[in-house]
Motif scaffolding. Structure first.
Motif, PDB file in Angstrom:
ATOM      1  N   ARG A  57       3.438  -1.204  -7.547  1.00  0.00           N
ATOM      2  CA  ARG A  57       2.636  -0.135  -6.967  1.00  0.00           C
ATOM      3  C   ARG A  57       3.198   0.204  -5.594  1.00  0.00           C
ATOM      4  O   ARG A  57       3.873  -0.614  -4.961  1.00  0.00           O
ATOM      5  CB  ARG A  57       1.156  -0.511  -6.858  1.00  0.00           C
ATOM      6  CG  ARG A  57       0.852  -1.708  -5.985  1.00  0.00           C
ATOM      7  CD  ARG A  57      -0.471  -1.568  -5.228  1.00  0.00           C
ATOM      8  NE  ARG A  57      -0.392  -0.544  -4.203  1.00  0.00           N
ATOM      9  CZ  ARG A  57      -1.357   0.275  -3.879  1.00  0.00           C
ATOM     10  NH1 ARG A  57      -2.513   0.185  -4.473  1.00  0.00           N
ATOM     11  NH2 ARG A  57      -1.203   1.187  -2.928  1.00  0.00           N
ATOM     12  N   CYS A  64       0.864  -1.185   0.000  1.00  0.00           N
ATOM     13  CA  CYS A  64       0.000   0.000   0.000  1.00  0.00           C
ATOM     14  C   CYS A  64       0.898   1.232   0.000  1.00  0.00           C
ATOM     15  O   CYS A  64       0.764   2.106  -0.851  1.00  0.00           O
ATOM     16  CB  CYS A  64      -0.893  -0.035   1.244  1.00  0.00           C
ATOM     17  SG  CYS A  64      -2.000   1.367   1.331  1.00  0.00           S
ATOM     18  N   HIS A  78      -8.383  -3.535  -1.987  1.00  0.00           N
ATOM     19  CA  HIS A  78      -9.270  -2.532  -1.388  1.00  0.00           C
ATOM     20  C   HIS A  78     -10.723  -2.981  -1.530  1.00  0.00           C
ATOM     21  O   HIS A  78     -11.572  -2.624  -0.716  1.00  0.00           O
ATOM     22  CB  HIS A  78      -9.055  -1.160  -2.034  1.00  0.00           C
ATOM     23  CG  HIS A  78      -7.704  -0.594  -1.725  1.00  0.00           C
ATOM     24  ND1 HIS A  78      -6.598  -0.893  -2.475  1.00  0.00           N
ATOM     25  CD2 HIS A  78      -7.279   0.217  -0.717  1.00  0.00           C
ATOM     26  CE1 HIS A  78      -5.531  -0.285  -1.950  1.00  0.00           C
ATOM     27  NE2 HIS A  78      -5.923   0.393  -0.885  1.00  0.00           N
ATOM     28  N   GLU A  80      -2.411  -5.729  -3.507  1.00  0.00           N
ATOM     29  CA  GLU A  80      -1.453  -5.264  -2.506  1.00  0.00           C
ATOM     30  C   GLU A  80      -0.662  -6.443  -1.932  1.00  0.00           C
ATOM     31  O   GLU A  80      -1.247  -7.433  -1.467  1.00  0.00           O
ATOM     32  CB  GLU A  80      -2.165  -4.486  -1.398  1.00  0.00           C
ATOM     33  CG  GLU A  80      -2.553  -3.093  -1.905  1.00  0.00           C
ATOM     34  CD  GLU A  80      -3.055  -2.134  -0.838  1.00  0.00           C
ATOM     35  OE1 GLU A  80      -2.929  -0.919  -1.053  1.00  0.00           O
ATOM     36  OE2 GLU A  80      -3.604  -2.596   0.179  1.00  0.00           O
ATOM     37  N   ASP A 107      -2.890  -0.683   5.412  1.00  0.00           N
ATOM     38  CA  ASP A 107      -3.589  -1.757   4.689  1.00  0.00           C
ATOM     39  C   ASP A 107      -2.985  -3.158   4.838  1.00  0.00           C
ATOM     40  O   ASP A 107      -3.108  -3.989   3.919  1.00  0.00           O
ATOM     41  CB  ASP A 107      -3.737  -1.385   3.206  1.00  0.00           C
ATOM     42  CG  ASP A 107      -4.826  -0.325   3.000  1.00  0.00           C
ATOM     43  OD1 ASP A 107      -5.583  -0.054   3.966  1.00  0.00           O
ATOM     44  OD2 ASP A 107      -4.917   0.225   1.902  1.00  0.00           O
ATOM     45  N   LYS A 113      -0.164   9.278   0.764  1.00  0.00           N
ATOM     46  CA  LYS A 113      -1.265   8.392   1.114  1.00  0.00           C
ATOM     47  C   LYS A 113      -2.502   9.155   1.559  1.00  0.00           C
ATOM     48  O   LYS A 113      -2.418   9.992   2.469  1.00  0.00           O
ATOM     49  CB  LYS A 113      -0.842   7.456   2.264  1.00  0.00           C
ATOM     50  CG  LYS A 113       0.219   6.445   1.932  1.00  0.00           C
ATOM     51  CD  LYS A 113      -0.105   5.542   0.746  1.00  0.00           C
ATOM     52  CE  LYS A 113      -1.408   4.789   0.855  1.00  0.00           C
ATOM     53  NZ  LYS A 113      -1.707   4.049  -0.416  1.00  0.00           N
ATOM     54  N   GLN A 167      -5.330  -6.392   4.341  1.00  0.00           N
ATOM     55  CA  GLN A 167      -5.747  -6.786   2.987  1.00  0.00           C
ATOM     56  C   GLN A 167      -4.569  -7.165   2.097  1.00  0.00           C
ATOM     57  O   GLN A 167      -4.746  -7.457   0.915  1.00  0.00           O
ATOM     58  CB  GLN A 167      -6.558  -5.668   2.327  1.00  0.00           C
ATOM     59  CG  GLN A 167      -5.751  -4.426   2.004  1.00  0.00           C
ATOM     60  CD  GLN A 167      -6.615  -3.226   1.682  1.00  0.00           C
ATOM     61  OE1 GLN A 167      -7.706  -3.065   2.240  1.00  0.00           O
ATOM     62  NE2 GLN A 167      -6.173  -2.380   0.772  1.00  0.00           N
TER      63      GLN A 167
HETATM   64 MN    MN Z   1      -3.939   0.644   0.204  1.00  0.00          MN
END
Ligand code: MN
Ligand code: PEP
Length: 357
Positions: free
Chosen positions: A133, A109, A280, A306, A317, A138, A320
């Motif tokens: 990524r 993230c 997400h 992610e 994050d 953020k 996830q």
């Molecule tokens: Mn994220």
């Protein structure tokens, strides 16, 4: 309104028609497809009779009104032909909407440190991701939560790119940072919270880096496509749409509701490539594999997932995020699903295109 030219129409005739239309205070925008040229008419065409346009030339095959609010991103605008967003990376050109099976984007993230992002990038490259990524800026719900390392994180991403050859995708949150982000990013992400930031959309449209436009968490499909229209209207047609889950009434067990039905829906509405972000979209790493595979089966062009070297310690994050080993296992499964059939071809409703106004 679009004008579909007959195959093999001389360029000079297309030029003549475009000039005639420009004289009516309407912009004529040429788009060259595989077999035919399409001229899109931008401006107020409400009073314009299709028969008047048809009469301009015997080389005109068809005049099709576009009655939707979004024009240039509409599928009709390219006469049903999907667009391909080709992105040069050090490892070669990656083509969203074209490359089989799908374009894989992965990474944490947030960019947490140089060593962390480089080690993660190396692992992801081995597994088959094409883009790394990682957020430098953020958008956090709480002002007290980790806000990203900003410019230094951009430098770390640049180093990861240099060392692995992966393309970089990272988010821009405001207009003032756009140039800085564009210097490092191969693709610029506009996140869910900024999908309605019209000045940012306009600015993103006035530069040349491709845009990864996430769906706002409460945005309708029409609002999302109109956000994309802002970018394309400002001059940048390299846009990838990314579904990342929408707010619904149940947030007890999942973070969002991942709307996978947008894949076939968007295929009828727009020519732009479609990405899915199941991280997400669900908010829980254990649900990511099922949704990733379902997205491929439904015909997504790209997946953003992610991945963090140690999700339990992630600064954002973590719940996830997959770890690299989980991502590797998932990749093997995703490849199997992709090989089962090329769903994109099957789901492209070519025949529905010209009648859908
Ligand atoms: Mn994220
Ligand atoms: C992200 O990609 O880390 C992010 C913040 O995404 P979204 O805008 O979809 O919430």
């Amino acid at each position: 309104m679009i004008i579909v030219m007959k195959p093999k129409t001389p360029a000079i005739e297309i030029q003549r028609i475009s000039e005639e239309i420009n004289g009516w205070n309407i912009i004529a925008e040429k788009s060259i497809g595989k077999h035919q040229v399409v001229i899109g008419l931008i401006g107020d065409t409400t009073e314009l009779e299709p028969s008047r346009v048809q009469a301009l030339s015997s080389f005109i095959e068809q005049v099709v009104p576009i009655e939707r609010a979004f024009k240039r991103v509409s599928r009709e605008f390219r006469n049903g032909e999907p667009s391909v967003v080709a992105v040069p990376t050090p490892n070669g050109v990656v083509q969203f909407g074209q490359d089989f099976p799908v374009v894989h984007i992965a990474g944490p993230c947030s960019v947490e440190s140089e060593s962390m992002i480089i080690a993660t990038a190396q692992k992801l490259k081995q597994v088959g991701a094409k883009f790394l990524r990682g957020g430098a800026y953020k958008p956090r719900t709480s002002p007290y939560a980790f806000q990203g390392h900003g410019e230094s994180a951009l430098d770390f991403l640049a180093t990861a790119r240099e060392q692995t050859g992966l393309g970089i995708i990272t988010e821009v949150m405001n207009v003032a940072d756009l140039e800085k982000v564009a210097q490092v990013a191969d693709i610029i992400q506009i996140g869910a919270r900024n999908m309605h930031n019209y000045s940012l959309l306009k600015k993103a449209g006035s530069q040349s880096k491709p845009i990864f436009l996430k769906r706002g968490m409460c945005a309708t499909i029409q609002e999302w496509l109109l956000a994309a229209e802002y970018i394309i209207a400002a001059g940048n047609s390299n846009i990838i749409l990314c579904e990342r889950g929408i707010r619904s009434f149940d947030s007890q067990f999942t973070r969002n509701t991942l709307d996978l039905s947008v894949i076939p829906v968007l295929r009828t509405l727009t020519h732009l490539p479609i990405a899915i972000d199941p991280s997400h979209g669900t908010g829980r790493s254990e649900y990511v594999p099922a949704m990733a595979k379902a997205a491929i089966a439904a015909g997504a062009d790209s997946l953003m997932i992610e991945v963090h070297p140690n999700p339990a310690q992630a600064l954002s994050d973590g719940p996830q995020s997959l770890n690299p080993e989980q991502y590797q296992d998932l990749m093997a499964e995703m490849i199997q699903v992709s090989q089962a059939s090329d769903c994109r071809t099957k789901l492209t409703p070519q025949s529905a295109v010209l009648t859908a106004v």
